[in-house]
Design an enzyme around this catalytic site. Sequence first.
Site, PDB file in Angstrom:
ATOM      1  CE  LYS A 128      48.819 -39.138  23.381  1.00  0.00           C
ATOM      2  NZ  LYS A 128      47.436 -39.467  23.753  1.00  0.00           N
ATOM      3  NE  ARG A 181      51.640 -44.598  25.333  1.00  0.00           N
ATOM      4  CZ  ARG A 181      50.513 -44.180  24.793  1.00  0.00           C
ATOM      5  NH1 ARG A 181      50.347 -42.927  24.443  1.00  0.00           N
ATOM      6  NH2 ARG A 181      49.526 -45.030  24.577  1.00  0.00           N
ATOM      7  CG  ASP A 210      43.808 -46.278  19.872  1.00  0.00           C
ATOM      8  OD1 ASP A 210      44.446 -46.799  20.790  1.00  0.00           O
ATOM      9  OD2 ASP A 210      43.094 -45.271  20.032  1.00  0.00           O
ATOM     10  CD  GLU A 214      42.810 -39.816  27.978  1.00  0.00           C
ATOM     11  OE1 GLU A 214      43.254 -38.850  28.623  1.00  0.00           O
ATOM     12  OE2 GLU A 214      42.819 -39.875  26.741  1.00  0.00           O
ATOM     13  NE  ARG A 215      39.599 -42.913  25.612  1.00  0.00           N
ATOM     14  CZ  ARG A 215      38.624 -42.332  24.923  1.00  0.00           C
ATOM     15  NH1 ARG A 215      37.363 -42.565  25.221  1.00  0.00           N
ATOM     16  NH2 ARG A 215      38.895 -41.507  23.949  1.00  0.00           N
ATOM     17  CD  GLU A 251      40.188 -46.042  24.128  1.00  0.00           C
ATOM     18  OE1 GLU A 251      41.322 -46.269  24.577  1.00  0.00           O
ATOM     19  OE2 GLU A 251      39.928 -45.104  23.350  1.00  0.00           O
ATOM     20  CD  GLU A 268      45.337 -39.616  20.468  1.00  0.00           C
ATOM     21  OE1 GLU A 268      45.440 -39.693  21.697  1.00  0.00           O
ATOM     22  OE2 GLU A 268      44.644 -40.386  19.789  1.00  0.00           O
TER      23      GLU A 268
HETATM   24  C1  GCU Z   1      43.534 -43.654  22.427  1.00  0.00           C
HETATM   25  C2  GCU Z   1      42.625 -43.176  23.522  1.00  0.00           C
HETATM   26  C3  GCU Z   1      43.122 -41.919  24.150  1.00  0.00           C
HETATM   27  C4  GCU Z   1      44.580 -42.097  24.588  1.00  0.00           C
HETATM   28  C5  GCU Z   1      45.424 -42.570  23.423  1.00  0.00           C
HETATM   29  C6  GCU Z   1      46.846 -42.923  23.799  1.00  0.00           C
HETATM   30  O1  GCU Z   1      43.472 -42.796  21.335  1.00  0.00           O
HETATM   31  O2  GCU Z   1      41.327 -43.012  23.018  1.00  0.00           O
HETATM   32  O3  GCU Z   1      42.291 -41.615  25.235  1.00  0.00           O
HETATM   33  O4  GCU Z   1      45.090 -40.912  25.081  1.00  0.00           O
HETATM   34  O5  GCU Z   1      44.856 -43.732  22.888  1.00  0.00           O
HETATM   35  O6  GCU Z   1      47.156 -44.121  23.802  1.00  0.00           O
HETATM   36  O7  GCU Z   1      47.656 -42.058  24.061  1.00  0.00           O
END
Ligand code: GCU
Length: 614
Positions: A237, A274, A320, A115-116, A348, A241
């Site tokens: 986390k 987090r 962010d 991711e990223r 990112e 999201e």
């Molecule tokens: C940002 C990022 C996500 C990541 C998130 C995080 O939003 O775009 O890809 O999961 O940060 O830090 O959890």
Amino acid sequence: MTKPANHTLTWLKCLPETAPCAAKTPMETARAELDAAACAPKVELALEPSLGEGFRLEPQGEGYLLAGGETGVLYGAYRLLMACAAGDALPLGSHAPYYALRMLNCWDNADGTIERGYSGRSLFFEGGRFDYDPDRMRQLARMLASVGMNVLCINNVNVHENEHQLIEEAWLPQLAELAALFRPYGVRLMVSIDYAHPLRGGVPTADPLDARVAQWWKERADLVYSYVPDLAGFLVKADSEHRPGPFTYGRTHADGANMLAKALAPHGGTLVWRCFVYNCMQDWRDTVTDRPMAAYQHYAYLDGQFDGNVILQVKNGPFDFQVREPVSPLFYAMPKTNLALEVQLAQEYTGHQTDIYAMPPMWKEIFDDLPPSRVMAMAAVSNLGRDENYTGHPFAAVNLFAYGMTAWDPATDPAQVIRLWCRLTYSLPAQQEDALHALLMGSRRVYEKYTAPLGLCWMVEPHTHYGPSPMGYEYALWGTYHKANRDAVGIDRTSRGTGYAAQYPAEMAARYENRETCPELLLLFFHRMRYDDVMADGRTLIQRIYDDHFEGCDEAEEMARVLASLDLPPQDAQTAHERMVRQLRNAREWRDVTNTFFYRLSGVPDAKGRKIYD
Ligand code: GCU
């Protein structure tokens, strides 16, 4: 699988060519590294466990005595070898890391994606399983240890299907094998876990106050630690999201974190939780919710309620990882809680490791605002991948190197650490080294100028986060709006607006409240301004926006000229030049799209008559 080649070694080039493989402990690694180095003076090692991760170097007879705890001796050996290679004075005297945990967070998924990630596929996984080159693992461990990092979290904070197995019977033997490769370098592994994992294990709830959930995690931790007794802990986390978390059960994050922490405590593990929690489904018509305020609202009132082995990991800014944000107000609001500062090496929002962006000057600004004593650990989202040179752009390695040094000592001078990286990585003639150094030092500001005006944030292409899209997030769900209209732009976050500024201690809040004292580069973060508002230097806001974008683009062109003048090793030169072509394309796109966007809205022409498309 690609084997490490010499040109991939970045600053490790300064160390003996082969990483020692036979060493079992950090002390043995230190001995092997010193013995292999032709340039090293005679050094006797002495184990002084009370020094822990610290070390002491003193002259002794014809050579030196290097004393320290197991890992302290290793860190001392690397510092000494790097000083020799750079022609610097040896690090005589006593040294100890400022932060106990100096963590690298990899956002790697078991399917091999990252991711990223901007430097290839995962170093650890492929096709839904572990898949790594042990030699590269040793080289990575050596890289981390050489700059003092001591924790490596190997999987994404967003835990998917396969990664659950990292703490299940099937994968634990392999996790143990991987941990064994990092152990001789003093690097402990950490894993990201799914808060709702008990639901998969037959428990009907993940309510942190339910005894069955606590028992499940206790047994799970016992199992995991029976395989990896020195695991650093879990990273979580939650309620962020779309990740599950305690909110589902009407519980607080202190309830959730403490329950997990109690499972880890008997094993000496740390629970890193987090604080990236906000409403990612905000309706753009909602003018009351202000996303940067979210973390403070969720956590500040819980100060003092977390167990001793919990660390709350807070992103450096309240949004962010934007190019420029103020320091998160949470750092000032939780004096009775262990906090970790999280930064993002993965570029990112800062150029995808295509555009050059050296971060140390940015971190210095963070530490200038944030007394280091406020935090007790540091974490960085990794910029590593399976690319031969690990970081995609060869210059992106400077961020990994400098991060380690900065987490060891937050007072690290950006100019010095960048200079050291240049010297250890490349043997350039003095003038060229100066030129590369200046290019890296200025790169963040150049990127900022051609992209984000004055702390505005989020004019970036949605999802990919590379390239301009001024309206890309304007009517989206993420709470990231700038509300540009024909007269004005920016969100008023003062007491007349959302009230965000009041989350800071009074003195800081007052500084941000007032347009005259608010740092200029954060003006549009805190204030809504008219295009004809006059800046401190007499320019109007709109003129300042145009000027920054033209200047940033011109400066990127200058960076390209400097780059072309450097005698880099052929492979690095080729990669850097190929990426510079893309950076210039990106810079021009940002300049023209942003300037045209504001010109069309405002109707105000550029006072200097430069080309703005209508
Ligand atoms: C940002 C990022 C996500 C990541 C998130 C995080 O939003 O775009 O890809 O999961 O940060 O830090 O959890």
